[in-house]
Design an enzyme around this catalytic site. Structure first.
Site, short mmCIF file in Angstrom:
data_model
loop_
_atom_site.label_atom_id
_atom_site.label_comp_id
_atom_site.label_asym_id
_atom_site.label_seq_id
_atom_site.Cartn_x
_atom_site.Cartn_y
_atom_site.Cartn_z
N CYS A 132 -56.31 -17.46 11.55
CA CYS A 132 -56.30 -16.66 12.79
C CYS A 132 -58.03 -16.49 11.88
O CYS A 132 -58.34 -15.65 13.19
CB CYS A 132 -55.65 -15.16 12.12
SG CYS A 132 -53.58 -15.51 12.34
N HIS A 272 -60.40 -10.10 15.07
CA HIS A 272 -59.13 -10.23 15.06
C HIS A 272 -57.92 -8.95 15.31
O HIS A 272 -57.75 -8.29 14.83
CB HIS A 272 -59.00 -11.51 13.91
CG HIS A 272 -57.51 -11.59 13.71
ND1 HIS A 272 -56.58 -12.86 14.62
CD2 HIS A 272 -56.07 -11.18 12.67
CE1 HIS A 272 -55.67 -12.66 14.31
NE2 HIS A 272 -55.04 -12.23 13.35
N ASN A 302 -51.26 -10.57 18.59
CA ASN A 302 -51.60 -11.78 17.92
C ASN A 302 -51.71 -12.98 18.37
O ASN A 302 -50.63 -14.09 18.09
CB ASN A 302 -51.17 -11.89 15.95
CG ASN A 302 -51.93 -12.35 15.11
OD1 ASN A 302 -52.95 -12.81 15.73
ND2 ASN A 302 -51.81 -11.59 13.54
O1 UT7 Z 1 -52.88 -12.80 11.62
C1 UT7 Z 1 -53.13 -12.22 10.07
C2 UT7 Z 1 -52.61 -10.93 9.68
N1 UT7 Z 1 -51.24 -10.35 9.81
C3 UT7 Z 1 -51.54 -8.71 10.07
O2 UT7 Z 1 -52.76 -8.90 9.49
C4 UT7 Z 1 -50.09 -7.97 9.55
C5 UT7 Z 1 -50.09 -7.40 9.02
N2 UT7 Z 1 -48.94 -6.54 9.03
C6 UT7 Z 1 -48.54 -5.32 9.62
O3 UT7 Z 1 -48.90 -5.75 10.82
C7 UT7 Z 1 -47.31 -4.49 9.19
O4 UT7 Z 1 -47.36 -4.70 8.06
C8 UT7 Z 1 -45.91 -4.79 10.60
C9 UT7 Z 1 -46.42 -4.48 11.11
C10 UT7 Z 1 -45.56 -6.60 10.10
C11 UT7 Z 1 -44.70 -4.01 9.37
O5 UT7 Z 1 -45.32 -3.09 9.41
P1 UT7 Z 1 -45.30 -1.58 8.48
O6 UT7 Z 1 -45.85 -0.50 8.51
O7 UT7 Z 1 -45.78 -2.58 6.91
O8 UT7 Z 1 -43.49 -1.64 7.99
P2 UT7 Z 1 -42.36 -2.21 7.14
O9 UT7 Z 1 -42.92 -3.76 7.00
O10 UT7 Z 1 -42.51 -1.47 5.86
O11 UT7 Z 1 -41.62 -1.70 7.86
C12 UT7 Z 1 -41.22 -0.53 8.10
C13 UT7 Z 1 -39.21 -0.22 8.62
C14 UT7 Z 1 -38.41 -1.02 7.53
O12 UT7 Z 1 -37.24 -1.11 7.59
P3 UT7 Z 1 -36.94 -0.20 6.09
O13 UT7 Z 1 -36.10 -1.74 5.18
O14 UT7 Z 1 -37.91 1.07 6.44
O15 UT7 Z 1 -35.62 0.25 6.71
C15 UT7 Z 1 -38.34 -2.52 7.97
O16 UT7 Z 1 -36.78 -3.41 8.28
O17 UT7 Z 1 -39.85 -1.06 9.60
C16 UT7 Z 1 -38.48 -2.05 10.45
N3 UT7 Z 1 -39.55 -2.81 11.16
C17 UT7 Z 1 -38.76 -3.00 12.14
N4 UT7 Z 1 -37.76 -1.81 12.64
C18 UT7 Z 1 -37.98 -2.04 13.94
C19 UT7 Z 1 -39.90 -3.84 10.86
N5 UT7 Z 1 -39.56 -5.12 12.04
C20 UT7 Z 1 -39.14 -3.97 12.91
C21 UT7 Z 1 -39.60 -3.86 14.17
N6 UT7 Z 1 -38.98 -2.65 14.55
N7 UT7 Z 1 -39.38 -4.88 15.30
#
Ligand code: UT7
Length: 345
Positions: A132, A272, A302
Site C-alpha cells: 500500500c 492511505h 482499501n
Molecule cells: O492496507 C494495509 C493496512 N491495512 C490495515 O491497516 C487494516 C488494519 N486492520 C483493520 O482495519 C481492523 O483490524 C479490521 C477492520 C480488519 C478488524 O477490525 P477489529 O476491530 O480489529 O476487529 P477484530 O479483528 O478484533 O474482530 C472483532 C470481531 C471478531 O469476532 P470475535 O472473535 O470477537 O467473536 C471477528 O471474528 O469481529 C469479527 N469479524 C467480523 N464480524 C462481522 C471480523 N470480520 C468481520 C466481518 N463481519 N466482516
C-alpha cells in the site's frame, strides 16, 4: 509531536545542489471499475453485516474489476487520463513505474504491459512492490531520476486488482479491499516547487502481519497449496491496525519536520485509505482537523498501492486544493512499509 509554526517553507532539496530543478506533479488521473460491490452484496457471501463493516471500517462499497480486466488495463486508463491532463504524449515519457502487489503476471512486469498499452515505446519500465506504500515509493524514485537529470518525464502508477487475491470465504479480509488505479505525471517544471520531501520506511521483522503465502519461490503453486488457500491475502488485523496508526503518524510528522511546517499550514492530508478508524487516529495525532483530511474509503475500500493515488486525483478534481497549496500524503502497507510526502501543488 508538533512542529514549530512557520510561514517560511523550507525546501529540503534546495540544500543539496538541485537549485533550479524541481520535480512537479504535472497532472494526475485515476480509474475504478464499473462494478460496485456493496456491503449488502457481501452479506450474501459471508457472515457479515453492513452495520459491522461501516462501524469497524467506514467502508460502504468497493469496485470490482471484470474478469477480463487486469491491473495493467486499469493502470493504462489512469495513465492516459493523467497524460491528457498534463498535455504529455506517449513519446515524451522517459520512465514508467508501476506500484502493485497484483501484477498481471509474475513476470514480465506490469509496467512493460502498460508501456505497450499506452504506446510509450521509448520509456524504460519496471514495477516496484511496497504494497500500500508503493505509490509514494514510486514518487520518490521518480524524483531521484528527475533531480539527477536522468529523465524529464516519469509516469508513476499505483494499480491493483485485489479482488484476484482476496479469499471470498474470509470475512476478516474480503470486506476491506477493492480494485482501481491512479497515475501521476512527474516532470521537471522550472518555477514550480512540486515534491518538497518524501519519507520512506520499512520493517521486515513484521512481514507476516500482512502477506500472501503462496505463489512465490517459497511456496510455488501446487494442488496442496491451492487447497490450503495459500494463494490469498492474509492479515492479522489488530496488529496491522496498531502499526498503521503509529507508522503513518511518525512518517507524517517526519515529513512536516523536514519542511519546518506545522500541520495547520497543510491544506489537505491525503492518507492511505485502509480504515476510517485509522484515518481518524492518525489525523488526531498529527493535529489535523477533520475537514483537512480527504476520504474516499467509503466508496472504494482499501485499494492498496492505488489508494492514495486515486484519492489524490479525486481531491484535485473536486477542487479540495489548488496550485500552490501544501498537501501531505501518508501511507502504510505490508512489509511492513510506510511513507509520507509533502507536496507544494
Ligand atoms: O492496507 C494495509 C493496512 N491495512 C490495515 O491497516 C487494516 C488494519 N486492520 C483493520 O482495519 C481492523 O483490524 C479490521 C477492520 C480488519 C478488524 O477490525 P477489529 O476491530 O480489529 O476487529 P477484530 O479483528 O478484533 O474482530 C472483532 C470481531 C471478531 O469476532 P470475535 O472473535 O470477537 O467473536 C471477528 O471474528 O469481529 C469479527 N469479524 C467480523 N464480524 C462481522 C471480523 N470480520 C468481520 C466481518 N463481519 N466482516
Amino acid at each position: 509531536m508538533k512542529t514549530t509554526p512557520s510561514k517560511k517553507i523550507v525546501y529540503p532539496r534546495a540544500k543539496h545542489g538541485f537549485e533550479g530543478r524541481t520535480c512537479s506533479i504535472a497532472a494526475v488521473g485515476s480509474y475504478v471499475p464499473k462494478r460496485v460491490l456493496t456491503n449488502a452484496d457481501l452479506e450474501k457471501i459471508v457472515d457479515t453485516s453492513d452495520e459491522w463493516i461501516v462501524s469497524r471500517t467506514g467502508i460502504k462499497e468497493r469496485r470490482i474489476a471484470a474478469p477480463n480486466e487486469y491491473t495493467s488495463d486499469m493502470a493504462a486508463r489512469a495513465a492516459l487520463l493523467a497524460m491528457q491532463r498534463a498535455d504529455v504524449t506517449a513519446d515524451q515519457i522517459d520512465l514508467i513505474i508501476v506500484a502493485t502487489v497484483t501484477p498481471d503476471l509474475v513476470f514480465p512486469s506490469t509496467a512493460c504491459l502498460v508501456q505497450e498499452k499506452i504506446g510509450a515505446h521509448h520509456a524504460a519500465a519496471f514495477d516496484i512492490e511496497a504494497a500500500c506504500s508503493g505509490f509514494i515509493f514510486g514518487l520518490e524514485i521518480a524524483q531521484q531520476f528527475i533531480m539527477s537529470r536522468t529523465y524529464n518525464t516519469v509516469l508513476v502508477i499505483g494499480a491493483e486488482k485485489l479482488s484476484s487475491v482476496i479469499d471470498w470465504q474470509d470475512r476478516n479480509t474480503c470486506v476491506l479491499f477493492g480494485d482501481g488505479a491512479g497515475a501521476a505525471i512527474l516532470q521537471n517544471r522550472p518555477n514550480t516547487h512540486g515534491l518538497l520531501t518524501t519519507v520512506m520506511g520499512a520493517d521486515g521483522r513484521k512481514a507476516d502481519l500482512l502477506s500472501m503465502p503462496g505463489g512465490g519461490s517459497r511456496c510455488p503453486a501446487t494442488a496442496e497449496s491451492v487447497a490450503a488457500r495459500l494463494h490469498y491475502l492474509r492479515m492479522e488485523g489488530k496488529e496491522t491496525f496498531k502499526n498503521a496508526v503509529n507508522a503513518m503518524t511518525m512518517a507524517g510528522e517526519e515529513a512536516l519536520r523536514r519542511c519546518q511546517l506545522d500541520i495547520s499550514q497543510i491544506k489537505c492530508v491525503v492518507p492511505h485509505q485502509a480504515n476510517r478508524r485509522i484515518l481518524d487516529a492518525v489525523s488526531e495525532r498529527l493535529g489535523a482537523k477533520p475537514d483537512q483530511v480527504f476520504v474516499t474509503l467509503h466508496k472504494y475500500g482499501n485499494t492498496s498501492a492505488a489508494s492514495v493515488a486515486i484519492a489524490l486525483d479525486e481531491a484535485v478534481q473536486s477542487g479540495r486544493f489548488h496550485r500552490g497549496d501544501l498537501i501531505l500524503l501518508v501511507v502504510f502497507g505490508a512489509g511492513l512499509t510506510w511513507g509520507a510526502a509533502v507536496i507544494e501543488w
